[in-house]
Design a protein around this motif. Structure first.
Motif, PDB file in Angstrom:
ATOM      1  N   GLY A  86       0.809  -1.209   0.000  1.00  0.00           N
ATOM      2  CA  GLY A  86       0.000   0.000   0.000  1.00  0.00           C
ATOM      3  C   GLY A  86       0.843   1.261   0.000  1.00  0.00           C
ATOM      4  N   ALA A  87       1.974   1.227   0.719  1.00  0.00           N
ATOM      5  CA  ALA A  87       2.833   2.400   0.819  1.00  0.00           C
ATOM      6  C   ALA A  87       3.469   2.757  -0.518  1.00  0.00           C
ATOM      7  N   ALA A  88       3.651   1.776  -1.394  1.00  0.00           N
ATOM      8  CA  ALA A  88       4.334   2.037  -2.667  1.00  0.00           C
ATOM      9  C   ALA A  88       3.705   3.206  -3.421  1.00  0.00           C
ATOM     10  N   SER A  89       2.386   3.234  -3.497  1.00  0.00           N
ATOM     11  CA  SER A  89       1.698   4.282  -4.253  1.00  0.00           C
ATOM     12  C   SER A  89       1.103   5.376  -3.382  1.00  0.00           C
ATOM     13  N   HIS A  90       1.056   5.161  -2.064  1.00  0.00           N
ATOM     14  CA  HIS A  90       0.314   6.095  -1.223  1.00  0.00           C
ATOM     15  C   HIS A  90       1.121   6.690  -0.073  1.00  0.00           C
ATOM     16  N   VAL A 103       5.249   8.119   0.688  1.00  0.00           N
ATOM     17  CA  VAL A 103       6.655   8.278   0.311  1.00  0.00           C
ATOM     18  C   VAL A 103       7.497   8.000   1.551  1.00  0.00           C
ATOM     19  N   ILE A 104       8.137   6.842   1.575  1.00  0.00           N
ATOM     20  CA  ILE A 104       8.944   6.458   2.736  1.00  0.00           C
ATOM     21  C   ILE A 104      10.326   7.095   2.661  1.00  0.00           C
ATOM     22  N   ALA A 134       7.244  -2.031  11.741  1.00  0.00           N
ATOM     23  CA  ALA A 134       7.940  -0.866  12.289  1.00  0.00           C
ATOM     24  C   ALA A 134       9.450  -0.974  12.101  1.00  0.00           C
ATOM     25  N   ILE A 135       9.993  -2.171  12.305  1.00  0.00           N
ATOM     26  CA  ILE A 135      11.437  -2.366  12.129  1.00  0.00           C
ATOM     27  C   ILE A 135      11.847  -2.048  10.696  1.00  0.00           C
ATOM     28  N   LEU A 136      11.104  -2.570   9.735  1.00  0.00           N
ATOM     29  CA  LEU A 136      11.440  -2.331   8.330  1.00  0.00           C
ATOM     30  C   LEU A 136      11.240  -0.870   7.958  1.00  0.00           C
ATOM     31  N   TYR A 137      10.130  -0.283   8.396  1.00  0.00           N
ATOM     32  CA  TYR A 137       9.828   1.101   8.027  1.00  0.00           C
ATOM     33  C   TYR A 137      10.858   2.067   8.615  1.00  0.00           C
ATOM     34  N   PHE A 138      11.039   2.004   9.935  1.00  0.00           N
ATOM     35  CA  PHE A 138      11.962   2.945  10.576  1.00  0.00           C
ATOM     36  C   PHE A 138      13.413   2.642  10.214  1.00  0.00           C
ATOM     37  N   GLY A 139      13.696   1.379   9.904  1.00  0.00           N
ATOM     38  CA  GLY A 139      15.028   1.042   9.432  1.00  0.00           C
ATOM     39  C   GLY A 139      15.321   1.706   8.091  1.00  0.00           C
TER      40      GLY A 139
END
Length: 238
Positions: free
Chosen positions: A167-171, A173-174, A228-233
């Motif tokens: 979902g984050a891919a298109s919605h 920006v990480i 959370a680990i993957l995102y904040f990493g």
């Protein structure tokens, strides 16, 4: 007609990806939220009847082919985007890394379905058929069923970060800027998470890692923790 343009075909590919994914994850949640808890309290003849009577076989058909079509269409979408942008420019985008992380987690889940859960459940179903016919259970059927169950619980955990990054891919920006350190760090972190979760799923049936996934509540919490680990990493490496 707009539907038969290049963008139209890509839309149809995404649509089939969504449809197959809903089927796959829906069956995954059915097994973990409905069937497994029911089996835990049902009497042995009831469980045998459901397994030998074809319910499990039918559910597994939708489960494994939903996984297969999700896997195929998902990677076709990723390869199409890579082909359009180029591999290097694809990984220079936040979209590229988010969809890649989601795709790799989904691919690990697909592998668990086809190479761990499905072979083990075939043994369980053959054993149930033999018992129903008055024969003896296959000696390792219980152990294979336990392994399949734990792999399925692992997939439930991985579905949380997988769906987040899809979902984050298109919605969302990480990564505002995709640096070399962000690429290397994200790749290493992703591989560590995948290797650790799969090792936990495949080795043994007891220990702290198994206790974490012993209930659906703890499985979901672990899924959110991995997210959370993957995102904040990823953010930290940028």
């Amino acid at each position: 007609m707009a539907l038969f343009t290049q963008e139209g075909w890509l839309f149809l590919l995404r649509w089939f990806h969504f449809l197959a994914g809903i089927t796959w994850i829906g069956m995954l949640y059915y097994f973990n939220f409905v069937q497994t808890p029911f089996f835990a309290t049902a009497e042995a003849p009831v469980r045998t009847g459901m397994v030998a009577g074809g319910l499990l076989d039918r559910a597994l058909w939708w489960f494994r082919w939903g996984a297969m079509f999700t896997f195929i269409t998902g990677w076709l979408i990723i390869l199409h985007r890579m082909g359009r942008l180029g591999v290097g420019p694809f990984f220079d985008t936040s979209y590229g890394w988010a969809i890649f992380v989601g795709g790799m987690l989904g691919s690990l889940m697909w592998a668990n379905v086809w190479f761990v859960i499905w072979p083990a459940q075939q043994v369980v179903m053959r054993s149930a058929q033999q018992v129903k016919g008055g024969g003896q259970a296959i000696p390792d059927a219980a152990a294979r069923g336990q392994r399949a169950g734990f792999a399925s619980r692992t997939n439930t955990m991985l579905s949380i970060p997988m769906l987040f990054f899809m979902g984050a891919a298109s919605h969302l920006v990480i990564l505002q800027t995709v640096t070399t350190s962000a690429k290397v760090g994200t790749l290493i972190l992703l591989l560590v998470v995948m290797a650790g979760t799969e090792f936990n799923a495949m080795v043994g049936t007891t220990g702290p890692g198994k206790k974490v996934l012993s209930t659906l509540k703890s499985t979901f919490w672990m899924g959110f923790i991995l997210t959370a680990i993957l995102y904040f990493g990823m953010v930290a490496f940028a």
